[in-house]
Motif scaffolding. Structure first.
Motif, short mmCIF file in Angstrom:
data_model
loop_
_atom_site.label_atom_id
_atom_site.label_comp_id
_atom_site.label_asym_id
_atom_site.label_seq_id
_atom_site.Cartn_x
_atom_site.Cartn_y
_atom_site.Cartn_z
N VAL A 170 -0.26 10.44 5.19
CA VAL A 170 -0.30 9.22 4.36
C VAL A 170 -0.56 8.03 5.28
O VAL A 170 -1.39 7.17 5.01
CB VAL A 170 1.02 9.03 3.57
CG1 VAL A 170 1.08 7.66 2.93
CG2 VAL A 170 1.18 10.13 2.54
N ARG A 171 0.17 7.99 6.39
CA ARG A 171 0.02 6.87 7.33
C ARG A 171 -1.41 6.83 7.88
O ARG A 171 -2.01 5.76 7.96
CB ARG A 171 1.03 6.95 8.47
CG ARG A 171 2.47 6.91 8.02
CD ARG A 171 3.41 6.45 9.12
NE ARG A 171 3.25 5.04 9.41
CZ ARG A 171 3.87 4.08 8.74
NH1 ARG A 171 4.72 4.34 7.79
NH2 ARG A 171 3.65 2.82 9.06
N ASP B 138 5.95 17.47 -0.93
CA ASP B 138 4.65 18.11 -0.69
C ASP B 138 3.75 17.15 0.11
O ASP B 138 3.01 16.35 -0.45
CB ASP B 138 4.01 18.48 -2.04
CG ASP B 138 2.73 19.29 -1.86
OD1 ASP B 138 2.18 19.31 -0.75
OD2 ASP B 138 2.29 19.90 -2.86
N GLN B 139 3.84 17.26 1.42
CA GLN B 139 3.14 16.30 2.30
C GLN B 139 1.62 16.37 2.16
O GLN B 139 0.94 15.35 2.25
CB GLN B 139 3.56 16.54 3.75
CG GLN B 139 5.07 16.43 3.94
CD GLN B 139 5.46 15.96 5.32
OE1 GLN B 139 4.65 15.97 6.25
NE2 GLN B 139 6.70 15.56 5.49
N ASP B 140 1.10 17.60 1.93
CA ASP B 140 -0.36 17.73 1.78
C ASP B 140 -0.85 17.03 0.53
O ASP B 140 -1.87 16.34 0.55
CB ASP B 140 -0.77 19.22 1.72
CG ASP B 140 -0.56 19.90 3.06
OD1 ASP B 140 -0.49 19.17 4.06
OD2 ASP B 140 -0.45 21.14 3.09
N THR C 188 10.40 7.68 2.10
CA THR C 188 10.04 9.10 2.22
C THR C 188 8.52 9.24 2.34
O THR C 188 8.01 9.96 3.20
CB THR C 188 10.51 9.87 0.96
OG1 THR C 188 11.88 9.59 0.76
CG2 THR C 188 10.28 11.34 1.08
N VAL C 189 7.81 8.52 1.47
CA VAL C 189 6.33 8.61 1.47
C VAL C 189 5.76 8.00 2.75
O VAL C 189 4.82 8.52 3.35
CB VAL C 189 5.77 7.92 0.20
CG1 VAL C 189 4.26 7.87 0.23
CG2 VAL C 189 6.26 8.63 -1.05
N MET D 270 0.84 -1.21 0.00
CA MET D 270 0.00 0.00 0.00
C MET D 270 0.88 1.26 0.00
O MET D 270 0.60 2.21 -0.72
CB MET D 270 -0.97 -0.04 1.19
CG MET D 270 -1.90 -1.25 1.12
SD MET D 270 -2.93 -1.51 2.59
CE MET D 270 -4.21 -0.29 2.33
N TYR D 271 1.95 1.26 0.81
CA TYR D 271 2.86 2.41 0.80
C TYR D 271 3.56 2.52 -0.56
O TYR D 271 3.78 3.62 -1.07
CB TYR D 271 3.88 2.32 1.95
CG TYR D 271 3.21 2.56 3.28
CD1 TYR D 271 2.96 3.86 3.72
CD2 TYR D 271 2.74 1.51 4.06
CE1 TYR D 271 2.29 4.10 4.91
CE2 TYR D 271 2.07 1.73 5.25
CZ TYR D 271 1.84 3.03 5.67
OH TYR D 271 1.17 3.27 6.83
N ARG D 272 3.89 1.37 -1.13
CA ARG D 272 4.50 1.37 -2.47
C ARG D 272 3.52 1.91 -3.51
O ARG D 272 3.92 2.62 -4.44
CB ARG D 272 4.92 -0.06 -2.85
CG ARG D 272 6.13 -0.56 -2.09
CD ARG D 272 6.34 -2.06 -2.31
NE ARG D 272 7.47 -2.56 -1.55
CZ ARG D 272 8.72 -2.61 -2.01
NH1 ARG D 272 8.99 -2.23 -3.24
NH2 ARG D 272 9.70 -3.06 -1.26
N SER D 273 2.24 1.59 -3.37
CA SER D 273 1.23 2.05 -4.34
C SER D 273 1.08 3.56 -4.31
O SER D 273 0.98 4.21 -5.35
CB SER D 273 -0.12 1.39 -4.06
OG SER D 273 -0.03 0.01 -4.27
N VAL D 274 1.06 4.13 -3.10
CA VAL D 274 0.94 5.59 -3.00
C VAL D 274 2.18 6.24 -3.64
O VAL D 274 2.08 7.23 -4.37
CB VAL D 274 0.79 6.06 -1.53
CG1 VAL D 274 0.80 7.58 -1.43
CG2 VAL D 274 -0.48 5.49 -0.92
#
Ligand code: DC
Length: 228
Positions: free
Chosen positions: A107-108, A54-56, A100-101, A37-41
């Motif tokens: 995101v988490r 850009d965290q937002d 990083t993501v 899932m983290y890889r997909s984002v």
């Protein structure tokens, strides 16, 4: 009897997904690969040209896209909004940016919420870094899988060779693994730590079969306790 939640956490290449997949199959539970899932984002952000600083924007993206899984004979297929990304999320381009993501708190939050929804259906085996501590803190079975960095590099090297994936030399892979461990365990949000009630299983000298047997025994024991 309804199934239970099984949380499997541990560092990169400790064998979590291999073992989690087999256990889910044996118990007829749903398998959720949260790393995918983290890889997909990460992949979606790269494809859409989103600035990873850009965290937002990353948070909005994680909230918007729908990540889904489908069991298949050779593991599990992964989809973003219905489009298959199973192999793309494993490319070095994604692997080098995913830490990083995964460090972005928004995101988490979005992914943890999605993971809890996926675990609602009953028997589930979920693997990741923060499953026992954050995602499913009341999971009846929590496993923390570890192996030496050298052994994990050796496994990854052999896997790459077997799959025909171009691979860095063993020593270089070990360095990359140690760097990722360091990043994952020192980040501010949900660092990789063993839950107080998790059982540590060191797989350095164990075969996949031995690890599967050990975890299956722990699940059987818990199921028996619950039934009593
Ligand atoms: O398990 P994996 O290698 O596919 O994980 C990819 C990345 O996602 C890795 O940098 C750790 C991170 N991750 C995380 O922070 N939390 C999770 N529950 C799962 C993975």
């Amino acid at each position: 009897m309804a199934g239970i939640q099984v949380a499997i956490d541990g560092p990169a290449s400790s064998g979590k997904s291999t073992v989690a997949k087999i256990i889910a199959h044996c118990f007829n539970y749903v398998y959720v690969d949260t790393g995918a899932m983290y890889r997909s984002v990460t992949l979606a952000a790269l494809n859409r040209g989103i600035d990873l600083a850009d965290q937002d924007a990353l948070t909005r993206l994680a909230e918007q896209i729908k990540i889904s899984f489908q069991p298949s004979a050779d593991g599990q297929r992964v989809f973003i909004d219905g489009q298959e990304v199973t192999t793309e999320i494993r490319t070095p381009k994604v692997a080098s940016q995913v830490s990083t993501v995964a460090a972005v708190s928004g995101v988490r939050q979005a992914l943890v919420e999605a993971q809890r929804q996926l675990a609602k259906t009953g028997g589930v085996v979920m693997d990741g870094r923060d499953i026992g501590t954050t995602v499913l803190p009341t999971a009846p079975v929590k496993i923390f899988l570890v192996a030496s960095a050298h052994e994990r590099a050796r496994r990854r090297y052999n896997e790459n060779v077997a799959k025909g994936i171009p691979t860095a030399p063993l020593a270089e892979l070990q360095k990359q693994i140690e760097l990722r461990d360091q990043k994952d365990s020192t980040r501010k949000v949900s660092p990789l730590v063993q839950a107080a009630d998790a059982i540590k299983v060191d797989t350095t000298k164990m075969s996949i079969e031995q690890v599967v047997v050990r975890i299956s025994q722990l699940i059987e024991k818990k199921l028996k306790e619950i039934a009593e």
